[in-house]
Every structure is written in C-alpha cells, then in structure tokens.
Design a protein around this motif. Structure first.
Motif, PDB file in Angstrom:
ATOM      1  N   GLN A 201       0.820  -1.203   0.005  1.00 32.00           N
ATOM      2  CA  GLN A 201       0.454   0.195  -0.278  1.00 32.00           C
ATOM      3  C   GLN A 201       0.690   1.171   0.117  1.00 32.00           C
ATOM      4  N   ASN A 202       2.244   1.667   0.736  1.00 34.61           N
ATOM      5  CA  ASN A 202       3.058   2.155   0.940  1.00 34.61           C
ATOM      6  C   ASN A 202       3.557   2.157  -0.630  1.00 34.61           C
ATOM      7  N   GLN A 203       3.798   0.823  -1.157  1.00 33.04           N
ATOM      8  CA  GLN A 203       4.727   1.595  -2.811  1.00 33.04           C
ATOM      9  C   GLN A 203       3.872   2.215  -3.700  1.00 33.04           C
ATOM     10  N   PHE A 204       2.324   1.626  -3.403  1.00 36.32           N
ATOM     11  CA  PHE A 204       1.518   1.989  -4.613  1.00 36.32           C
ATOM     12  C   PHE A 204       0.787   3.373  -4.123  1.00 36.32           C
ATOM     13  N   TYR A 205       0.762   3.912  -3.212  1.00 35.17           N
ATOM     14  CA  TYR A 205       0.382   5.408  -2.884  1.00 35.17           C
ATOM     15  C   TYR A 205       1.096   6.759  -3.072  1.00 35.17           C
ATOM     16  N   PHE A 206       2.613   6.271  -2.648  1.00 36.38           N
ATOM     17  CA  PHE A 206       4.206   7.210  -2.695  1.00 36.38           C
ATOM     18  C   PHE A 206       4.635   6.669  -3.893  1.00 36.38           C
ATOM     19  N   ASN A 207       4.716   5.465  -4.274  1.00 31.97           N
ATOM     20  CA  ASN A 207       5.628   4.909  -5.744  1.00 31.97           C
ATOM     21  C   ASN A 207       4.488   4.878  -7.276  1.00 31.97           C
ATOM     22  N   ASP A 208       4.354   4.120  -6.632  1.00 29.33           N
ATOM     23  CA  ASP A 208       3.758   3.554  -7.966  1.00 29.33           C
ATOM     24  C   ASP A 208       2.913   4.486  -8.904  1.00 29.33           C
ATOM     25  N   MET A 209       1.531   4.978  -7.673  1.00 30.72           N
ATOM     26  CA  MET A 209       0.512   5.737  -8.199  1.00 30.72           C
ATOM     27  C   MET A 209       1.388   7.243  -8.492  1.00 30.72           C
ATOM     28  N   PRO A 210       1.596   7.889  -7.250  1.00 21.28           N
ATOM     29  CA  PRO A 210       2.473   9.123  -8.046  1.00 21.28           C
ATOM     30  C   PRO A 210       3.511   9.298  -9.576  1.00 21.28           C
ATOM     31  N   LEU A 211       4.068   7.621  -9.592  1.00 18.83           N
ATOM     32  CA  LEU A 211       4.748   8.026 -11.322  1.00 18.83           C
ATOM     33  C   LEU A 211       4.003   7.726 -11.813  1.00 18.83           C
ATOM     34  N   ILE A 212       3.142   7.154 -12.166  1.00 16.97           N
ATOM     35  CA  ILE A 212       1.883   7.020 -13.019  1.00 16.97           C
ATOM     36  C   ILE A 212       0.737   7.708 -13.581  1.00 16.97           C
ATOM     37  N   PHE A 213       0.764   8.958 -12.192  1.00 19.52           N
ATOM     38  CA  PHE A 213       0.284  10.635 -12.072  1.00 19.52           C
ATOM     39  C   PHE A 213       0.762  11.623 -13.146  1.00 19.52           C
ATOM     40  N   ASN A 214       2.171  11.131 -12.652  1.00 18.63           N
ATOM     41  CA  ASN A 214       2.941  12.431 -12.813  1.00 18.63           C
ATOM     42  C   ASN A 214       3.881  11.711 -14.646  1.00 18.63           C
ATOM     43  N   LYS A 215       3.311  11.396 -15.271  1.00 15.60           N
ATOM     44  CA  LYS A 215       3.401  10.779 -16.468  1.00 15.60           C
ATOM     45  C   LYS A 215       2.189  11.361 -17.232  1.00 15.60           C
ATOM     46  N   LEU A 216       1.460  10.858 -16.840  1.00  9.72           N
ATOM     47  CA  LEU A 216       0.230  11.408 -17.175  1.00  9.72           C
ATOM     48  C   LEU A 216      -0.109  12.889 -17.270  1.00  9.72           C
ATOM     49  N   GLN A 217       0.786  13.818 -17.052  1.00  5.71           N
ATOM     50  CA  GLN A 217       0.816  14.963 -15.468  1.00  5.71           C
ATOM     51  C   GLN A 217       1.608  15.649 -16.871  1.00  5.71           C
ATOM     52  N   ASP A 218       3.011  14.622 -17.832  1.00  9.01           N
ATOM     53  CA  ASP A 218       3.271  15.058 -18.633  1.00  9.01           C
ATOM     54  C   ASP A 218       3.192  15.332 -20.444  1.00  9.01           C
ATOM     55  N   LEU A 219       2.334  13.785 -19.969  1.00 10.29           N
ATOM     56  CA  LEU A 219       1.949  13.364 -21.397  1.00 10.29           C
ATOM     57  C   LEU A 219       0.482  15.403 -21.743  1.00 10.29           C
ATOM     58  N   ASP A 220      -0.310  15.226 -20.392  1.00 11.62           N
ATOM     59  CA  ASP A 220      -1.075  16.162 -20.488  1.00 11.62           C
ATOM     60  C   ASP A 220      -0.437  17.927 -21.635  1.00 11.62           C
ATOM     61  N   GLU A 221       0.785  17.953 -21.271  1.00 14.62           N
ATOM     62  CA  GLU A 221       1.597  19.256 -20.788  1.00 14.62           C
ATOM     63  C   GLU A 221       1.567  19.434 -21.994  1.00 14.62           C
ATOM     64  N   ARG A 222       2.223  17.921 -22.383  1.00 14.60           N
ATOM     65  CA  ARG A 222       3.107  17.458 -23.649  1.00 14.60           C
ATOM     66  C   ARG A 222       2.191  18.098 -24.866  1.00 14.60           C
ATOM     67  N   ARG A 223       0.940  17.373 -24.836  1.00 14.02           N
ATOM     68  CA  ARG A 223      -0.552  17.826 -25.767  1.00 14.02           C
ATOM     69  C   ARG A 223      -0.952  18.576 -25.695  1.00 14.02           C
ATOM     70  N   VAL A 224      -1.193  19.618 -24.417  1.00 19.37           N
ATOM     71  CA  VAL A 224      -1.394  20.893 -24.436  1.00 19.37           C
ATOM     72  C   VAL A 224      -0.737  21.497 -25.365  1.00 19.37           C
ATOM     73  N   GLN A 225       0.966  21.592 -25.378  1.00 17.38           N
ATOM     74  CA  GLN A 225       2.361  22.490 -25.690  1.00 17.38           C
ATOM     75  C   GLN A 225       1.886  22.299 -27.539  1.00 17.38           C
ATOM     76  N   LYS A 226       1.667  20.789 -28.062  1.00 12.71           N
ATOM     77  CA  LYS A 226       1.760  21.064 -29.062  1.00 12.71           C
ATOM     78  C   LYS A 226       0.168  21.180 -29.767  1.00 12.71           C
ATOM     79  N   LEU A 227      -0.646  21.445 -29.099  1.00 14.66           N
ATOM     80  CA  LEU A 227      -2.001  22.220 -29.336  1.00 14.66           C
ATOM     81  C   LEU A 227      -2.067  23.248 -29.472  1.00 14.66           C
ATOM     82  N   ALA A 228      -1.023  24.326 -28.641  1.00 11.40           N
ATOM     83  CA  ALA A 228      -0.716  25.577 -28.473  1.00 11.40           C
ATOM     84  C   ALA A 228       0.014  26.177 -29.732  1.00 11.40           C
ATOM     85  N   GLN A 229       1.147  24.939 -30.327  1.00  9.58           N
ATOM     86  CA  GLN A 229       1.530  24.601 -31.475  1.00  9.58           C
ATOM     87  C   GLN A 229       1.031  24.539 -32.389  1.00  9.58           C
TER      88      GLN A 229
END
Length: 586
Positions: A201-229
């Motif tokens: 549970q500690n691994q899930f909430y403090f490592n696995d899911m934050p890493l996945i959420f950060n990847k999704l955040q990076d994906l969304d920011e790249r999408r927004v940047q490409k859309l701005a271009q």
C-alpha cells in the motif's frame, strides 16, 4: 507541484481530464479540416471565376484587347487566379502541418495514455489482491482464536468436573492446546499479511501511482504544448503567404493605375479611322423653274440622280450610322423621269393638276426610298477582297502592312531553311558516308517554290500598299532585305524590284557554302562543347576535331544538324551536332 503529490487520490478525475484533452485535440483537427475545405472551395470558386472572365484564345485578336482598361481587367483576372493559388496553398499547408501532424501525434498520445492507465490498473489490482489475502488471514485468525478460547474453557470445565475421568481431562487439555497453537499460527500469518499489505500500500500510494500520475501529467502538458503550436500554425500558415497575397493585391492596384483613358481614345481612333473626307454640301436643285416654264428645254427634262447630287462624295461612304434615318424627300432628286412637258401652246399635262410641285414630290418618294434600302444592304455586307479594298483607306494601309510583316517573317524562315539545306547538300556531296544528296532534292525544290511564291505575294502586297499610301498620309514602309540567299532584296516605294536584283533562289540553294568567318566580326561564344568522336572536317565550311577536344560554341544548331564552333586559335567551322556534348552558358 505535480499530480502525483497533489492529486494522489484523484485517479478518476485525472483519467477524465486526460480523455477530455485528447477530445479537444480531435475537435481542433476537425475544425481545421473544415477550414481547409472552405479554403479549397473558395479557391475553386475564384479559379472558376477567373476562367470564366479570362480572355479566350479566339478573342485575343479583338480590337478591345488593345485598350488599357481591358488589359487592366485581364490583369485583375490573372491576379485573382494567383490569389486563388495562394488560398489553395493555405489549405494544403493547414492540412499537412496541422491536421495530419496532430492526428498522428494524437494517436501516439492515446497509445501512451492507454499504457499508463493499464499500469495503474495493474498496480491497483495487485493491491486489492494483497488486501483480500490480508482479510482472509484476519478472518481465519479470528475464527481460530475463538475456537481456541472455547477449547480452553471446555478443558477447564472438564478438569473441575468430578465425574470426568482423567482421560477426558487429558483429552480436553490436548484439544485446547492444539487449538491455541493453530490460533497462534493464524495470528502470525495475519501479522505477516498485514505487514505485506502495508508495504504494498505504501508502494502503491507513494511510488507507483504518483509516478503514473506524473507521467500522465507530462503527457497532458505535451498535448497542450502541441495544441498551442497548432494554434500558432493556424495563424502563421496564412501569414507566410500574406506577402504574395499582398503582391497580388498590389498587382490589382497597379492594373487600376495603368488605365490610360487618353491612350484608349487614341487606340479607338487608330483602329477605326477611315481616312475619308467629310461629305460636302448638297447642291440646290430649283425645280420651280422647270415647272413654271412650258418649253421643252426646262430642267425637268432629265433630272439628276442622287449619286450625281452627292458629287465628289459618291465614291465614299455617306452613311455615318448603321441605322440610317430617312432622308427628307425634298433633299434628293427623283430617279424617274417625269412626264414630258406639253407643247408650247398646248394645255398643261393632267398629271400635274393644279399643283405640279406636289406631284413631283410624290414621284420622289416613290423612287428614292427603294434605292436607300438597297444602299443600306450594300453597306452592311461588304465584299471582302484580298487587297482589303473593302476597308477604309487608313484601315486598309494597316492591314496591308500587317500582312507584309507576316509574309516577310514566313519568307525569312524559308530562306533560313534553304541555306540549311544548301549546307547539308554540300556536306553530303563531299562526304557521301554522311548522307545521300539526292534525298534533299524534294525539300530543296519545295523550299524554292515556297520562296518564289512568297516573293510574288510580297511584291503584290507592296504594290497594293503603295497604291493605298496615295490616299492619305505619305507611305513610310521600310523595305526588307534578306541575307545572301537572294530570297528578297530592296524594293522601291512603288513595290517594283530595284536594279540590283537577287539571283534565282534555286541557284542560291545549290551554290557552294563560302566560309567567310575571317571577314566577319568575331562573335562571342555562347557555350562550350566536347567532342565524343573524331570528325575529319574534309568538306568546305566544316572543321576537324579529335575525340575529347573542347571547342567554343558560336552558333546553335538551327535544325539542320550542324553547330558552328571555334578553336582557341580562331579557326571556325561547322561540326555535326550529334558528335559533341554541348554546354551552353546560362
């Protein structure tokens, strides 16, 4: 700040947000596609409009084409066609740089997002599985501990029972001890499962899911940047063609400023000036004298016709407009002869009655109107003649000069061909391996006939032009002189040949080619050529060359298969074009 830390418990929100972002990209791509369709339809309509109003080939010789206002209109039509091309370029760039690029990038984002969500789902399933194991071990520990408590109570009760045997007591104690041991094992298993779950549970909430959420955040920011271009490209695509569109608009403005009303008026005068003189005044015919006199020598004997009435203008076009107004009957002389007067002492003719003048006017109306109708018919359908005599003098001179220029160009072409055939025949006679001279006889004969025919036409039209020149301004036609092949020489103003007549065309064709390059002015080379084969240059007018030799090109091949070249030492001559590789100066 990142999603893994701040939104650690908002999995559903993140999933929904990323999906909404991808849908926005799809919506923008659809928007740009519809914009490109609008641009393409707009460009297509502009091209159809330009094609509709552009000048057709059959109309390029119309008199209106020389007017500056008409030329400016055609320039505007052409500029609109170029403008349509720029709109097509905008549509093409929008489709290539935005629609296709964003669609491809969107597919990559969808696949990447799907991968991240699968990882999150797998981690969540693993945590849920561990939790189930923990729950099972907990329930088992609870169950076994209750059984151990009951077994211990039963053993204690049996031990206090005076009726229970020692064997029963011993059995109850063993059972309680066994239950207590099993409960202890379940307790240890539950503790292990709990420790394992907490770790996962500690691994899930403090490592696995934050890493996945950060990847999704990076994906969304790249999408927004490409859309701005893509948003910026939507504007830049049109900005890039704005300079050219500006030139098109400047061309339209220039077309408007190029209109010259004075020049158009002069063009109309030049195209339609007839050269006729204005008609003179009509003569007064006094019919009253003839009517009042009873003698036979009155003026009513044989009246003058309208062509005599017009005097010196009878050979000119009297009507100014296509729709002629009816002439007053009192201004023209009757065509028919009125009745002869009565004898000297006899009574007046009964046809005159009491008012002889009224009778005369009626006769005029009967005879003049049919003649006027016939004049109109002749005016509307003139007979076209070869010498353009059906045209007014000024227009006739222009048409004759134009025809002379056309004949001169055609004659010069035939003369050039005649010279080329003469050179080729001479080369074939001295180098039989290159061709048969007899094969050129038909072409030479045909060319000679064409030259003679054109010379005759030239002489004929110059004679007509000289005649036409006497009707207006002084004729200032520049006579033409052709080259040494003798196709045409200087002509006198009246169209006749001068004393220095040229030799017959057939003699010029069969004459030997004289190499007079040393007497001529040195011509600047127009390129270089490299010999691919050896050429002896044995015939007159040719020059020898060795394979690999570089020569300067002085004159291009005019279609006869020969190119004129020069060596560094100044020697010039002709070589076969197929024997060399030519590189002309740009």
């Amino acid at each position: 700040m990142d999603w893994g830390t701040e939104l650690w418990d908002q999995y559903d929100i993140i999933e929904k947000h990323t999906q909404s972002g991808l849908e926005l990209v799809e919506k923008y791509v659809k928007f740009v596609k519809e914009r490109t369709e609008i641009e393409q339809n707009y460009a297509k309509q502009l091209r159809n409009l330009s094609k509709k109003y552009n000048l057709k080939r059959s109309s390029k010789d119309e008199p209106e084409c020389r007017l500056s206002s008409y030329q400016s209109f055609l320039d505007i039509v052409n500029e609109m066609n170029d403008y349509a091309g720029q709109r097509e370029l905008i549509a093409e760039n929008l489709m290539m740089n935005i629609c296709i690029d964003l669609t491809k990038y969107l597919q990559e984002l969808k696949q990447e997002r799907k991968t991240y969500l699968m990882e999150a789902k797998k981690a969540q399933q693993s945590l849920e599985s561990t939790y189930k194991q923990l729950d099972n071990s907990k329930k088992r520990f609870e169950r076994e501990w209750r059984e151990a408590e009951r077994a211990a109570q039963y053993a204690e009760k049996t031990d206090q029972d005076i009726n229970a045997t020692k064997a029963d007591v011993e059995k109850a104690k063993q059972q309680a001890h066994m239950r207590a041991h099993v409960a202890e094992e379940c307790k240890n298993d539950y503790a292990a499962q709990l420790q394992k779950y907490n770790k996962e549970q500690n691994q899930f909430y403090f490592n696995d899911m934050p890493l996945i959420f950060n990847k999704l955040q990076d994906l969304d920011e790249r999408r927004v940047q490409k859309l701005a271009q893509g948003y910026i490209l939507f504007s830049d695509t049109e900005k890039h063609v704005m300079p050219i569109i500006g030139k098109c608009l400047e061309g339209i403005t220039k077309a408007g400023t190029n209109v010259n009303e004075k020049n158009d008026s002069m063009v109309v005068i030049e195209q339609n000036k007839s050269g006729f003189e204005r008609p003179g005044d009509l003569e007064f015919e006094d019919y009253s004298q003839g009517i009042n006199r009873a003698s036979s020598d009155s003026s009513l004997g044989t009246p003058k016709g309208p062509m005599d009435l017009l005097g010196k203008n009878r050979s000119k076009n009297f009507w100014l407009f296509s729709k002629k107004s009816k002439l007053s009957s009192s201004t023209l002389t009757p065509f028919s002869t009125p009745p002869a007067p009565s004898p000297a002492n006899g009574p007046p003719s009964p046809k005159f009655g009491r008012d002889p003048l009224s009778y005369c006017l009626k006769e005029i109306n009967k005879t003049v109107k049919p003649r006027i109708s016939s004049f109109r018919t002749l005016r509307r359908s003139p007979t076209v003649t070869e010498d353009f005599a059906h045209l007014p003098p000024e227009q006739r001179r222009k048409r004759l000069q134009q025809k002379l220029e056309e004949i001169c160009k055609e004659l010069q072409k035939e003369v050039d061909q005649s010279e080329a055939l003469g050179k080729m025949k001479d080369v074939y006679e001295k180098n039989p391996q290159m061709g048969d001279p007899a094969s050129l006889a038909s072409q030479i004969n045909q060319t000679s006939q064409n030259i003679e025919r054109l010379r005759a036409e030239l002489n004929k039209y110059e004679t007509w032009l000289a005649e036409a020149g006497g009707r207006g301004d002084t004729l200032r036609y520049k006579t033409h002189t052709f080259n040494n092949n003798g196709a045409h020489d200087m002509h006198s103003p009246d169209g006749a040949h001068s004393d220095e007549s040229t030799p017959d065309a057939s003699q010029a064709i069969y004459a030997e080619f004289d190499d007079d390059f040393e007497d001529e002015e040195v011509t600047a080379p127009i390129g270089k050529c490299t010999a691919m084969y050896n050429f002896p240059g044995a015939s007159e007018g040719t020059i020898s060359m060795q394979e690999g030799e570089v020569l300067a090109v002085v004159e291009e091949d005019k279609g006869d298969g020969w190119t004129r070249v020069r060596r560094n030492n100044g020697d010039e001559g002709y070589i076969p074009t197929s024997y060399v590789t030519i590189n002309l100066n740009k």
